[in-house]
Design a protein around this motif. Sequence first.
Motif, PDB file in Angstrom:
ATOM      1  N   PRO A  74       0.859  -1.299   0.029  1.00  9.88           N
ATOM      2  CA  PRO A  74       0.030   0.148   0.131  1.00  9.88           C
ATOM      3  C   PRO A  74       0.797   1.153  -0.117  1.00  9.88           C
ATOM      4  O   PRO A  74       2.214   1.354   0.190  1.00  9.88           O
ATOM      5  N   HIS A  75       0.270   2.392  -0.249  1.00 13.58           N
ATOM      6  CA  HIS A  75       0.952   3.736  -0.409  1.00 13.58           C
ATOM      7  C   HIS A  75      -0.016   4.817   0.409  1.00 13.58           C
ATOM      8  O   HIS A  75      -1.204   4.358   0.737  1.00 13.58           O
ATOM      9  N   LEU A  76       0.625   5.806   0.804  1.00 17.58           N
ATOM     10  CA  LEU A  76      -0.326   6.933   1.161  1.00 17.58           C
ATOM     11  C   LEU A  76      -1.055   7.581   0.348  1.00 17.58           C
ATOM     12  O   LEU A  76      -0.468   8.736   0.190  1.00 17.58           O
ATOM     13  N   THR A  77      -1.532   7.076  -0.351  1.00 14.73           N
ATOM     14  CA  THR A  77      -2.759   7.978  -1.370  1.00 14.73           C
ATOM     15  C   THR A  77      -4.031   7.425  -1.219  1.00 14.73           C
ATOM     16  O   THR A  77      -4.408   6.241  -0.881  1.00 14.73           O
ATOM     17  N   GLU A  78      -4.979   8.542  -1.408  1.00 14.02           N
ATOM     18  CA  GLU A  78      -6.230   8.103  -1.237  1.00 14.02           C
ATOM     19  C   GLU A  78      -6.638   7.365  -2.415  1.00 14.02           C
ATOM     20  O   GLU A  78      -6.412   7.479  -3.544  1.00 14.02           O
ATOM     21  N   TYR A 419       7.949  12.098  -2.239  1.00 16.04           N
ATOM     22  CA  TYR A 419       6.744  11.434  -1.613  1.00 16.04           C
ATOM     23  C   TYR A 419       5.524  12.484  -2.153  1.00 16.04           C
ATOM     24  O   TYR A 419       5.341  13.592  -2.762  1.00 16.04           O
ATOM     25  N   ASP A 420       4.080  12.104  -1.592  1.00 14.18           N
ATOM     26  CA  ASP A 420       3.023  12.887  -1.835  1.00 14.18           C
ATOM     27  C   ASP A 420       3.243  14.441  -1.341  1.00 14.18           C
ATOM     28  O   ASP A 420       4.067  14.425  -0.385  1.00 14.18           O
ATOM     29  N   ARG A 426       4.738  18.237   5.440  1.00 16.73           N
ATOM     30  CA  ARG A 426       4.789  18.052   6.761  1.00 16.73           C
ATOM     31  C   ARG A 426       6.257  17.930   7.160  1.00 16.73           C
ATOM     32  O   ARG A 426       6.604  18.174   8.379  1.00 16.73           O
ATOM     33  N   PHE A 427       7.063  16.717   6.603  1.00 18.83           N
ATOM     34  CA  PHE A 427       8.279  16.673   6.743  1.00 18.83           C
ATOM     35  C   PHE A 427       9.160  17.986   6.786  1.00 18.83           C
ATOM     36  O   PHE A 427       9.789  18.235   7.828  1.00 18.83           O
ATOM     37  N   VAL A 428       8.989  18.822   6.008  1.00 21.65           N
ATOM     38  CA  VAL A 428       9.899  20.080   5.812  1.00 21.65           C
ATOM     39  C   VAL A 428       9.667  20.980   7.015  1.00 21.65           C
ATOM     40  O   VAL A 428      10.292  21.610   7.701  1.00 21.65           O
ATOM     41  N   SER A 429       8.037  21.063   7.368  1.00 23.83           N
ATOM     42  CA  SER A 429       7.787  21.944   8.254  1.00 23.83           C
ATOM     43  C   SER A 429       8.212  21.296   9.614  1.00 23.83           C
ATOM     44  O   SER A 429       8.457  22.187  10.509  1.00 23.83           O
ATOM     45  N   PRO A 511       3.980   2.234   9.011  1.00 22.58           N
ATOM     46  CA  PRO A 511       4.927   1.562   7.816  1.00 22.58           C
ATOM     47  C   PRO A 511       4.712   1.798   6.443  1.00 22.58           C
ATOM     48  O   PRO A 511       5.123   1.244   5.749  1.00 22.58           O
ATOM     49  N   PHE A 512       3.763   2.733   6.319  1.00 21.20           N
ATOM     50  CA  PHE A 512       3.596   3.009   4.818  1.00 21.20           C
ATOM     51  C   PHE A 512       4.497   3.656   4.025  1.00 21.20           C
ATOM     52  O   PHE A 512       4.927   3.716   2.972  1.00 21.20           O
ATOM     53  N   ILE A 513       5.489   4.568   4.934  1.00 22.30           N
ATOM     54  CA  ILE A 513       6.978   5.011   4.411  1.00 22.30           C
ATOM     55  C   ILE A 513       7.783   4.154   5.345  1.00 22.30           C
ATOM     56  O   ILE A 513       8.023   4.527   6.601  1.00 22.30           O
ATOM     57  N   LEU A 514       8.464   3.008   4.892  1.00 25.28           N
ATOM     58  CA  LEU A 514       9.090   2.140   5.758  1.00 25.28           C
ATOM     59  C   LEU A 514      10.668   2.766   6.296  1.00 25.28           C
ATOM     60  O   LEU A 514      11.450   3.400   5.268  1.00 25.28           O
ATOM     61  N   ASP A 515      11.059   2.749   7.394  1.00 25.78           N
ATOM     62  CA  ASP A 515      12.195   3.145   7.596  1.00 25.78           C
ATOM     63  C   ASP A 515      13.246   2.172   6.802  1.00 25.78           C
ATOM     64  O   ASP A 515      13.301   0.927   6.683  1.00 25.78           O
ATOM     65  N   MET A 516      14.612   2.778   6.466  1.00 26.32           N
ATOM     66  CA  MET A 516      15.564   2.058   5.868  1.00 26.32           C
ATOM     67  C   MET A 516      16.222   1.078   6.797  1.00 26.32           C
ATOM     68  O   MET A 516      15.867   1.333   8.112  1.00 26.32           O
TER      69      MET A 516
END
Length: 583
Positions: A74-78, A419-420, A426-429, A511-516
């Motif tokens: 799965p992915h973080l997309t609607e 990424y989306d 949100r990451f940069v913020s 887990p939708f964006i998994l840690d390396m």
Amino acid sequence: MVSANSDGSGVLRVAVDPEDLSDDVSTRFVISDELADVSMADWDKYYYPLAAYEPETDSPIPLYRTMWRHFVVPHLTEGDSSLMRVAFLHSRLSDRVKSEDVETIRCHENVPETDRKIVADVASQYDISTQLTPDSRDRTDLLAFCWMIAGLVPFFLDQVLSMLLRPLVALPEQADTIFVPAVGRFESMQPVIDRFDRDHVVLATPLTIVWYLKNPTPEMNAYDPIPANLLSTPRNIVRQLTFLKRVWTQEVRGRELATDLNDFFQREWGINSPRAIQHTVSQIYQADVFRRILVGIQIENSIERFGSKQVTTGTGSMLGRAILNAAERRGCTPYYIPHSVTAGHFAPIQSERIRFFPGTLAEHHLRKSVPDVGSQEEFDNMKPAGRPYLTDLRSWVDSNNPGEDIDDRLRVVIGTQTYDDSVRERFVSLAIAGLGRLDVPVRAIIKVHPGEDPEFYSDVKGTDSVTVTVTDANLWAELGAADLLLTVNSNIGIEAVLAGTPCVCINLWEPFILDMLYARHGPFPVLESEESVETFFSELRVEDLDSILNDEKAFVNKYFVLEEDTVQNVVDEMYRDLDERAH
């Protein structure tokens, strides 16, 4: 079948986001909240069985082996359609239905089709009413398949044109080894080809007409690449059409894979979701998807044409899996030289291919975290050869002094990824807000991914203590001059350490964006919530960075091959295989 009470009791309302429901709705199932609550244990529960699953359907080209990540992960997309999403939501919705007095389920209008089918399957399993209309069983798949065939017409026309052009092109008679680089990432395989002095050919996967007119990878020109379609034959086209006919018979009409998968879901987890699983499987009916599988058939034809014994690819995508599966079918040794300088979450299954890893971390992960997955033969095929890119980086660092910074501000690189939009924003913020909690002024450099447009970050603002600039400049130079790197889960975490810069990961989406794997098993700080970001940077002192870096360096030196001739490691392995075949 029962119906809801007139006062609304017994009604479970399903929505994508909390704001889709009014505050007075107490019995609710919010999809985004349920997915946000998925743990790594939930992920592994479904991921590894689905990765190792072998369908019982009889097909000359293994669709599932080639495509499994396309419709499993799965992915973080609607509206994401994936088998793991089906498993997550079906199991959680079933638990709600069983634990509460639910008589009917109503979906908000924004609920995507995939999730509506999950709701319909749960309602059917527990004899609950819904407002959902019956499925139009065959029309959707039929139309998707027809559109796919129409989209494949240029691929077949290109093969016909290629057969007309072939007499004008000088082709080798024999080649023991076929190299199929990843277009756009030729540099990953180029050092191996440069060192490889036995008979070989380099194949290009784009259409012949595209290759000669647009030349999408000009750095390959010195290696006399041959478009794979240029080797096509009438017999090969018939094989491709026969395969498509079989897909029509077995999957579009017979739905064999979807049926087999639903049986597997019932056996493994007690999940009966035929509508949602069929909808997920039907997502493969796309021209771009099937063109990759047909390229695999082209590679089989190339193996026959050159009498090859080895096939090496530089991509682990669906195209790479199609190529490697084709090599296995023809009795060749399949090799995979990844582009990545580290290793992410993966399953060592479904192939006898030999994969060259940057070190021993991948095997360490599997033996420690998932000991029941992978045979000894598959572990033996995980070769810790190293990466030329990493050894080149070390040499560059040794010979380049980044010099003194122009001011006393802490220099922090924020490494972004494709990424989306919501994830990137949100990451940069969070990164900038966290840096603002340090007790020193900060110069934050947003280093954009090559696949991003720097303009996306043009409106990012700093704070009183944090100034922000955006750059697409040389990565090594930026890392070498930095005091700290912030990333979600990028390869550049390892690159930063080798450049002498500590790395901190901010990942709220696992887990939708998994840690390396380096972040999962190593001493790399991983901040998984807004609260942890605030706490970490509030407590961080500049003098702590050296200690973080030293711990990360020790880990990288232990688990990554850095001192050896990494190119020769790969070449020697391939030579050994050829020599064994010769005897």
